[in-house]
Design a protein around this motif. Structure first.
Motif, PDB file in Angstrom:
ATOM      1  N   GLY A  94       0.775  -1.233   0.000  1.00 42.09           N
ATOM      2  CA  GLY A  94       0.000   0.000   0.000  1.00 42.09           C
ATOM      3  C   GLY A  94       0.801   1.275   0.000  1.00 42.09           C
ATOM      4  N   LEU A  95       2.057   1.194  -0.416  1.00 47.46           N
ATOM      5  CA  LEU A  95       2.900   2.379  -0.480  1.00 47.46           C
ATOM      6  C   LEU A  95       3.228   2.701  -1.930  1.00 47.46           C
ATOM      7  N   THR A  96       3.819   3.837  -2.130  1.00 49.15           N
ATOM      8  CA  THR A  96       4.247   4.220  -3.460  1.00 49.15           C
ATOM      9  C   THR A  96       5.708   4.640  -3.406  1.00 49.15           C
ATOM     10  N   ALA A  97       6.263   4.948  -4.536  1.00 46.40           N
ATOM     11  CA  ALA A  97       7.644   5.435  -4.605  1.00 46.40           C
ATOM     12  C   ALA A  97       7.618   6.947  -4.771  1.00 46.40           C
ATOM     13  N   PRO A  98       8.760   7.620  -4.621  1.00 43.45           N
ATOM     14  CA  PRO A  98       8.803   9.063  -4.888  1.00 43.45           C
ATOM     15  C   PRO A  98       8.329   9.370  -6.304  1.00 43.45           C
ATOM     16  N   GLN A  99       7.834  10.585  -6.503  1.00 41.16           N
ATOM     17  CA  GLN A  99       7.302  10.978  -7.809  1.00 41.16           C
ATOM     18  C   GLN A  99       8.344  10.838  -8.911  1.00 41.16           C
ATOM     19  N   THR A 100       9.589  11.119  -8.590  1.00 43.19           N
ATOM     20  CA  THR A 100      10.648  10.994  -9.590  1.00 43.19           C
ATOM     21  C   THR A 100      10.773   9.551 -10.075  1.00 43.19           C
ATOM     22  N   THR A 101      10.746   8.608  -9.135  1.00 45.87           N
ATOM     23  CA  THR A 101      10.872   7.200  -9.496  1.00 45.87           C
ATOM     24  C   THR A 101       9.678   6.728 -10.316  1.00 45.87           C
ATOM     25  N   LEU A 102       8.484   7.174  -9.929  1.00 35.37           N
ATOM     26  CA  LEU A 102       7.282   6.788 -10.672  1.00 35.37           C
ATOM     27  C   LEU A 102       7.332   7.314 -12.106  1.00 35.37           C
ATOM     28  N   LEU A 103       7.826   8.543 -12.274  1.00 36.53           N
ATOM     29  CA  LEU A 103       7.954   9.115 -13.613  1.00 36.53           C
ATOM     30  C   LEU A 103       8.926   8.292 -14.460  1.00 36.53           C
ATOM     31  N   LEU A 104      10.079   7.990 -13.895  1.00 40.52           N
ATOM     32  CA  LEU A 104      11.082   7.222 -14.629  1.00 40.52           C
ATOM     33  C   LEU A 104      10.570   5.820 -14.956  1.00 40.52           C
ATOM     34  N   ASP A 105       9.849   5.212 -14.029  1.00 35.21           N
ATOM     35  CA  ASP A 105       9.297   3.877 -14.256  1.00 35.21           C
ATOM     36  C   ASP A 105       8.263   3.900 -15.376  1.00 35.21           C
ATOM     37  N   ALA A 106       7.420   4.930 -15.389  1.00 36.56           N
ATOM     38  CA  ALA A 106       6.402   5.044 -16.441  1.00 36.56           C
ATOM     39  C   ALA A 106       7.066   5.201 -17.810  1.00 36.56           C
ATOM     40  N   LEU A 107       8.122   5.992 -17.878  1.00 32.07           N
ATOM     41  CA  LEU A 107       8.837   6.172 -19.143  1.00 32.07           C
ATOM     42  C   LEU A 107       9.530   4.881 -19.575  1.00 32.07           C
ATOM     43  N   ASN A 108      10.048   4.135 -18.611  1.00 30.74           N
ATOM     44  CA  ASN A 108      10.693   2.864 -18.933  1.00 30.74           C
ATOM     45  C   ASN A 108       9.703   1.855 -19.506  1.00 30.74           C
ATOM     46  N   GLN A 109       8.466   1.919 -19.005  1.00 30.97           N
ATOM     47  CA  GLN A 109       7.448   1.016 -19.528  1.00 30.97           C
ATOM     48  C   GLN A 109       7.084   1.355 -20.974  1.00 30.97           C
ATOM     49  N   ASP A 110       7.406   2.555 -21.402  1.00 27.82           N
ATOM     50  CA  ASP A 110       7.195   2.966 -22.795  1.00 27.82           C
ATOM     51  C   ASP A 110       8.452   2.792 -23.644  1.00 27.82           C
ATOM     52  N   GLY A 111       9.440   2.090 -23.087  1.00 28.87           N
ATOM     53  CA  GLY A 111      10.609   1.759 -23.883  1.00 28.87           C
ATOM     54  C   GLY A 111      11.878   2.521 -23.573  1.00 28.87           C
ATOM     55  N   CYS A 112      11.822   3.472 -22.661  1.00 29.95           N
ATOM     56  CA  CYS A 112      13.045   4.196 -22.286  1.00 29.95           C
ATOM     57  C   CYS A 112      13.896   3.341 -21.350  1.00 29.95           C
ATOM     58  N   ALA A 113      15.148   3.629 -21.300  1.00 33.08           N
ATOM     59  CA  ALA A 113      16.054   2.931 -20.384  1.00 33.08           C
ATOM     60  C   ALA A 113      16.649   3.966 -19.439  1.00 33.08           C
ATOM     61  N   LEU A 114      15.897   4.269 -18.395  1.00 33.54           N
ATOM     62  CA  LEU A 114      16.294   5.316 -17.452  1.00 33.54           C
ATOM     63  C   LEU A 114      16.585   4.706 -16.089  1.00 33.54           C
ATOM     64  N   PRO A 115      17.492   5.288 -15.327  1.00 28.41           N
ATOM     65  CA  PRO A 115      17.831   4.751 -13.994  1.00 28.41           C
ATOM     66  C   PRO A 115      16.751   5.084 -12.971  1.00 28.41           C
ATOM     67  N   LEU A 116      16.179   4.066 -12.344  1.00 29.00           N
ATOM     68  CA  LEU A 116      15.134   4.297 -11.357  1.00 29.00           C
ATOM     69  C   LEU A 116      15.667   4.908 -10.065  1.00 29.00           C
ATOM     70  N   ASP A 117      16.978   4.847  -9.880  1.00 33.56           N
ATOM     71  CA  ASP A 117      17.531   5.354  -8.618  1.00 33.56           C
ATOM     72  C   ASP A 117      17.893   6.839  -8.685  1.00 33.56           C
ATOM     73  N   ALA A 118      17.423   7.547  -9.720  1.00 32.41           N
ATOM     74  CA  ALA A 118      17.587   9.011  -9.772  1.00 32.41           C
ATOM     75  C   ALA A 118      16.456   9.631  -8.953  1.00 32.41           C
ATOM     76  N   LEU A 119      16.601   9.614  -7.630  1.00 35.35           N
ATOM     77  CA  LEU A 119      15.490   9.935  -6.735  1.00 35.35           C
ATOM     78  C   LEU A 119      15.227  11.428  -6.577  1.00 35.35           C
ATOM     79  N   ARG A 120      16.286  12.196  -6.427  1.00 36.49           N
ATOM     80  CA  ARG A 120      16.107  13.629  -6.217  1.00 36.49           C
ATOM     81  C   ARG A 120      15.711  14.301  -7.529  1.00 36.49           C
ATOM     82  N   VAL A 121      15.050  15.442  -7.397  1.00 36.00           N
ATOM     83  CA  VAL A 121      14.561  16.137  -8.578  1.00 36.00           C
ATOM     84  C   VAL A 121      15.695  16.472  -9.538  1.00 36.00           C
TER      85      VAL A 121
END
Length: 284
Positions: free
Chosen positions: A241-268
């Motif tokens: 029932g938790l979520t990740a920081p907004q930055t991680t969610l953004l990167l994850d969403a882009l990765n699902q569309d084919g990007c290869a971005l690091p999920l551990d770029a947490l800070r803005v």
């Protein structure tokens, strides 16, 4: 670096609405190192606030032990020393403010400990300066903003010169600006004064600046690591029932569309840089 707090096989339970026993912890083990900044995350009812109250003996173990700087919380003669070593900051600053003038409020705890007047003056000014509230020392607390009140509450704890500060959802009642004020102060205290910080929160973004993140569920620690190690486990976080920081969610969403971005770029700034590098690479 030695341990500030050691928890061994902790058991704790309380009666529920049906007068039955609700077990919060069963054989919980945890070490917190001196000078570290630990964020504890979890949904409501997972045990994180109950854990916080064990760290300065507001609650006592029913089984196992909690040791604070070598002092067993179950021994009554240790309670005063433990509470001088571990200060608590709660959700509502109004519940911790007891005086009509800011500097008098910050002086309250040292006065009750019998600290000499000159030393109290020094501690009050140093504590208010540390939280950026020295200019408000003659103000009435009830006229301050929520974030300012919480900074005064933190100053009141600092004036006791604790080695550890435990903050139990200190930003839950604050607006975004107040939240940012408090988190910035907490991070500064950890980095500059080597104070051990335990931050209980349900805001993922607040935990990004910690050294270590613990995720709790049903009285158990299900994840333990650096923010980058924990917050990249998006599926695990969602399962409790938790979520990740907004930055991680953004990167994850882009990765699902084919990007290869690091999920551990947490800070803005890290996230922005990762996106910039990807765009730059695509244009090359």
């Amino acid at each position: 670096m030695h341990n500030a707090i050691e928890i061994r096989d902790l058991r704790y339970a309380y009666p529920d609405d049906q007068a039955a026993e609700h077990v919060v912890f069963e054989d919980l083990n945890l070490d917190i190192r001196q000078g570290s900044f630990v964020a504890v995350l979890g949904h409501n009812g997972c045990g994180k606030s109950t854990l916080a109250k064990h760290l300065n003996a507001i609650l006592l173990p029913e089984g196992g032990s909690v040791t604070v700087y070598g002092l067993d919380t179950r021994q009554e003669e240790n309670l005063l020393a433990i509470r001088q070593q571990v200060g608590m900051v709660f959700q509502n600053p109004d519940n911790q403010i007891v005086s009509n003038v800011v500097e008098e409020d910050v002086a309250f705890a040292p006065e009750n400990l019998g600290v000499a007047s000159e030393e109290i003056r020094r501690r009050v000014d140093a504590a208010l300066e540390a939280v950026g509230m020295l200019a408000y020392k003659k103000h009435a607390p009830h006229l301050l903003s929520g974030g300012q009140k919480q900074r005064v509450a933190i100053a009141g704890v600092l004036a006791m010169q604790p080695k550890t500060i435990v903050l139990d959802e200190p930003t839950a009642m604050l607006d975004p600006q107040g939240r940012q004020e408090v988190v910035s102060i907490v991070e500064k205290l950890s980095r500059e004064q080597n104070i051990t910080v335990v931050l209980i929160t349900h805001h993922m973004d607040e935990a990004v600046c910690a050294d270590r993140v613990l995720v709790m569920d049903d009285g158990k620690i299900i994840a333990d690591g650096t923010p980058k190690e924990v917050f990249t486990q998006i599926r695990l976080l969602k399962s409790v029932g938790l979520t990740a920081p907004q930055t991680t969610l953004l990167l994850d969403a882009l990765n699902q569309d084919g990007c290869a971005l690091p999920l551990d770029a947490l800070r803005v700034d890290e996230c922005a840089d990762a996106l910039y590098q990807k765009i730059k690479q695509a244009k090359a």
